[in-house]
Design a protein around this motif. Structure first.
Motif, mmCIF file in Angstrom:
data_model
loop_
_atom_site.group_PDB
_atom_site.id
_atom_site.type_symbol
_atom_site.label_atom_id
_atom_site.label_comp_id
_atom_site.label_asym_id
_atom_site.label_seq_id
_atom_site.Cartn_x
_atom_site.Cartn_y
_atom_site.Cartn_z
ATOM 1 N N LEU A 130 0.818 -1.213 0.000
ATOM 2 C CA LEU A 130 0.000 0.000 0.000
ATOM 3 C C LEU A 130 0.849 1.260 0.000
ATOM 4 C CD1 LEU A 130 -2.751 1.537 0.412
ATOM 5 C CD2 LEU A 130 -2.286 1.336 2.867
ATOM 6 N N ILE A 131 1.793 1.366 0.939
ATOM 7 C CA ILE A 131 2.575 2.594 1.107
ATOM 8 C C ILE A 131 3.492 2.823 -0.086
ATOM 9 C CG2 ILE A 131 4.268 3.773 2.545
ATOM 10 C CD1 ILE A 131 1.443 3.566 3.747
ATOM 11 N N GLY A 132 4.291 1.824 -0.417
ATOM 12 C CA GLY A 132 5.217 1.974 -1.536
ATOM 13 C C GLY A 132 4.505 2.030 -2.872
ATOM 14 N N GLY A 133 3.501 1.195 -3.047
ATOM 15 C CA GLY A 133 2.768 1.174 -4.312
ATOM 16 C C GLY A 133 2.012 2.465 -4.568
ATOM 17 N N SER A 134 1.460 3.056 -3.515
ATOM 18 C CA SER A 134 0.711 4.306 -3.676
ATOM 19 C C SER A 134 1.634 5.455 -4.076
ATOM 20 C CB SER A 134 -0.034 4.648 -2.375
ATOM 21 O OG SER A 134 -1.029 3.689 -2.102
ATOM 22 N N LEU A 135 2.825 5.499 -3.472
ATOM 23 C CA LEU A 135 3.771 6.544 -3.861
ATOM 24 C C LEU A 135 4.239 6.327 -5.300
ATOM 25 C CD1 LEU A 135 5.448 9.019 -3.220
ATOM 26 C CD2 LEU A 135 7.143 7.523 -2.126
ATOM 27 N N ALA A 136 4.484 5.077 -5.657
ATOM 28 C CA ALA A 136 4.929 4.769 -7.018
ATOM 29 C C ALA A 136 3.891 5.197 -8.053
ATOM 30 C CB ALA A 136 5.215 3.269 -7.139
ATOM 31 N N THR A 137 2.630 4.800 -7.846
ATOM 32 C CA THR A 137 1.593 5.157 -8.823
ATOM 33 C C THR A 137 1.318 6.657 -8.811
ATOM 34 O OG1 THR A 137 -0.129 4.627 -7.190
ATOM 35 C CG2 THR A 137 0.477 2.909 -8.750
ATOM 36 N N GLY A 138 1.424 7.270 -7.639
ATOM 37 C CA GLY A 138 1.224 8.716 -7.557
ATOM 38 C C GLY A 138 2.261 9.473 -8.362
ATOM 39 N N LEU A 139 3.524 9.065 -8.255
ATOM 40 C CA LEU A 139 4.589 9.713 -9.018
ATOM 41 C C LEU A 139 4.437 9.448 -10.510
ATOM 42 C CD1 LEU A 139 7.606 8.886 -6.665
ATOM 43 C CD2 LEU A 139 6.610 11.154 -7.040
ATOM 44 N N LYS A 140 4.065 8.207 -10.863
ATOM 45 C CA LYS A 140 3.892 7.853 -12.283
ATOM 46 C C LYS A 140 2.797 8.679 -12.934
ATOM 47 C CE LYS A 140 3.872 3.816 -14.042
ATOM 48 N NZ LYS A 140 3.597 2.393 -14.385
ATOM 49 N N ALA A 194 -0.442 8.718 6.400
ATOM 50 C CA ALA A 194 -1.574 8.328 5.555
ATOM 51 C C ALA A 194 -1.561 6.822 5.453
ATOM 52 C CB ALA A 194 -1.455 8.957 4.159
ATOM 53 N N GLY A 195 -2.707 6.250 5.214
ATOM 54 C CA GLY A 195 -2.757 4.802 5.095
ATOM 55 C C GLY A 195 -4.180 4.335 4.903
ATOM 56 N N SER A 196 -4.369 3.049 5.070
ATOM 57 C CA SER A 196 -5.662 2.420 4.882
ATOM 58 C C SER A 196 -5.634 1.087 5.596
ATOM 59 C CB SER A 196 -5.941 2.225 3.383
ATOM 60 O OG SER A 196 -7.043 1.369 3.185
ATOM 61 N N GLU A 197 -6.813 0.587 5.913
ATOM 62 C CA GLU A 197 -6.865 -0.759 6.493
ATOM 63 C C GLU A 197 -6.571 -1.818 5.442
ATOM 64 O OE1 GLU A 197 -11.084 0.136 5.135
ATOM 65 O OE2 GLU A 197 -9.352 1.204 5.957
ATOM 66 N N LEU A 253 -3.348 8.692 -2.483
ATOM 67 C CA LEU A 253 -3.336 8.422 -1.044
ATOM 68 C C LEU A 253 -2.726 9.564 -0.236
ATOM 69 C CD1 LEU A 253 -3.860 6.302 1.228
ATOM 70 C CD2 LEU A 253 -1.496 5.537 0.869
ATOM 71 N N TYR A 254 -1.718 10.226 -0.784
ATOM 72 C CA TYR A 254 -0.973 11.216 -0.006
ATOM 73 C C TYR A 254 -1.441 12.658 -0.211
ATOM 74 C CZ TYR A 254 1.933 7.120 0.488
ATOM 75 O OH TYR A 254 2.370 5.848 0.756
ATOM 76 N N GLU A 255 -2.416 12.855 -1.092
ATOM 77 C CA GLU A 255 -2.914 14.214 -1.302
ATOM 78 C C GLU A 255 -3.509 14.776 -0.019
ATOM 79 O OE1 GLU A 255 -5.589 14.873 -4.473
ATOM 80 O OE2 GLU A 255 -4.060 14.689 -6.040
#
Length: 304
Positions: A16-26, A131-134, A145-147
């Motif tokens: 979740l954490i790493g994948g969300s940053l990756a897709t956000g940057l992409k 930031a996060g999610s269950e 996620l990080y907005e």
């Protein structure tokens, strides 16, 4: 943005954490390429098929020779797994590469880096996105996620200003607000505001599920129970590691909570209405102030 902020973005741990940053940057065009690192080939394949990364490998060694200045490695593994990642980085990664992480406990990461490198290297900027999610896993990756969420960086005296600026700009590129504080303050604050609520939520759900023994206990639970216990669906391994890594701060917060809960129990037992109303009113006022503060922050961000 005139061009990509980052050349190669390497995420170690594609959840979740790493994948969300990756897709956000992409999605925002902030990096030229995203490379995923995961121990399991299936996770690598899933990350590619879901568009989270451009390519993926089971070891950093497979891409180490490609990395240099302008590249970022983001460590997004469970807290107690950070040491193993740092050992591999120490062996194969160029000092020009920017390193950062997303672990919820900074003291343990600092100690891990010191044990591996002798001291925390200037290229390593410790950080924690609030930031996060269950939900968990690569399929939970969310580019937004990080907005409008905060990211806390805990730079040290020897941290490189250049690497610090690179990490700050990276988080700002996905819409986060970046703050700084000391490692010690971070772990104390998060121990009370994040780690303690998870302890309470896990314990409450476990108590109801295992100890009360009424099969209808969840059938008639209302929305308040659902909202309060949502975080008990979070990744057990991640939170197991956090509890061990931030033990002192969490225990201190738990002791305060247990003392207050004991006093509240006594007030109920002895029908001390005045004390009950005092505690409930004080808590409501504090929660209302917090809600108002969040609303004002949201308005400020919309205006700016």
């Amino acid at each position: 943005m005139s061009g990509p902020l980052i050349n190669k973005f390497v995420v170690v741990g594609i959840g979740l954490i790493g994948g969300s940053l990756a897709t956000g940057l992409k999605q925002r065009g902030a990096c030229r390429e995203v490379i995923g690192i995961s121990r399991t080939p299936q996770s690598c394949a899933d990350a590619i098929s879901h568009g989270v990364v451009d390519r993926a490998y089971t070891s950093l060694r497979e891409v180490a020779s490609e990395l240099g200045k302008g590249d970022i490695i983001f460590i997004a593994v469970p807290t107690l797994a950070v040491t193993a990642v740092l050992k591999e980085i120490q062996e194969v990664i160029d000092p020009a590469v920017t390193l950062t992480d997303g672990a919820s406990v900074k003291g343990s990461v600092q100690k891990a880096a010191e044990s591996v490198f002798g001291k925390v290297p200037a290229q390593f900027i410790l950080g924690h996105p609030i930031a996060g999610s269950e939900k968990s896993g690569v399929t939970a990756a969310n580019p937004n996620l990080y907005e409008h969420h905060r990211v806390i960086l805990t730079p040290l005296e020897n941290s490189s200003p250049e690497h610090l600026q690179q990490v700050t700009a990276m988080w700002q590129a996905v819409g986060a607000e970046v703050l700084s504080m000391s490692v010690e303050e971070h772990d104390q604050v998060l121990g009370a505001t994040s780690h303690l609520p998870h302890v309470i939520a896990y314990s409450l759900v476990d108590t109801l599920a295992q100890d009360i023994g009424n099969p209808n206990i969840f059938r008639y639970a209302a929305g308040g129970f659902r909202d309060f216990t949502r975080i008990a669906s979070s990744d057990p391994v991640m939170w197991h590691d956090i509890m061990r890594a931030n033990k002192a701060a969490i225990l201190a917060s738990m002791d305060l909570f247990i003392d207050n809960l004991s006093r509240l129990r006594a007030s109920i037992e002895h029908e001390d209405s005045e004390q009950l109303l005092r505690v409930f009113s004080r808590a409501k006022e504090a929660r209302d102030d917090f809600t108002q503060m969040l609303a004002q922050r949201a308005v400020h961000k919309r205006l700016n």
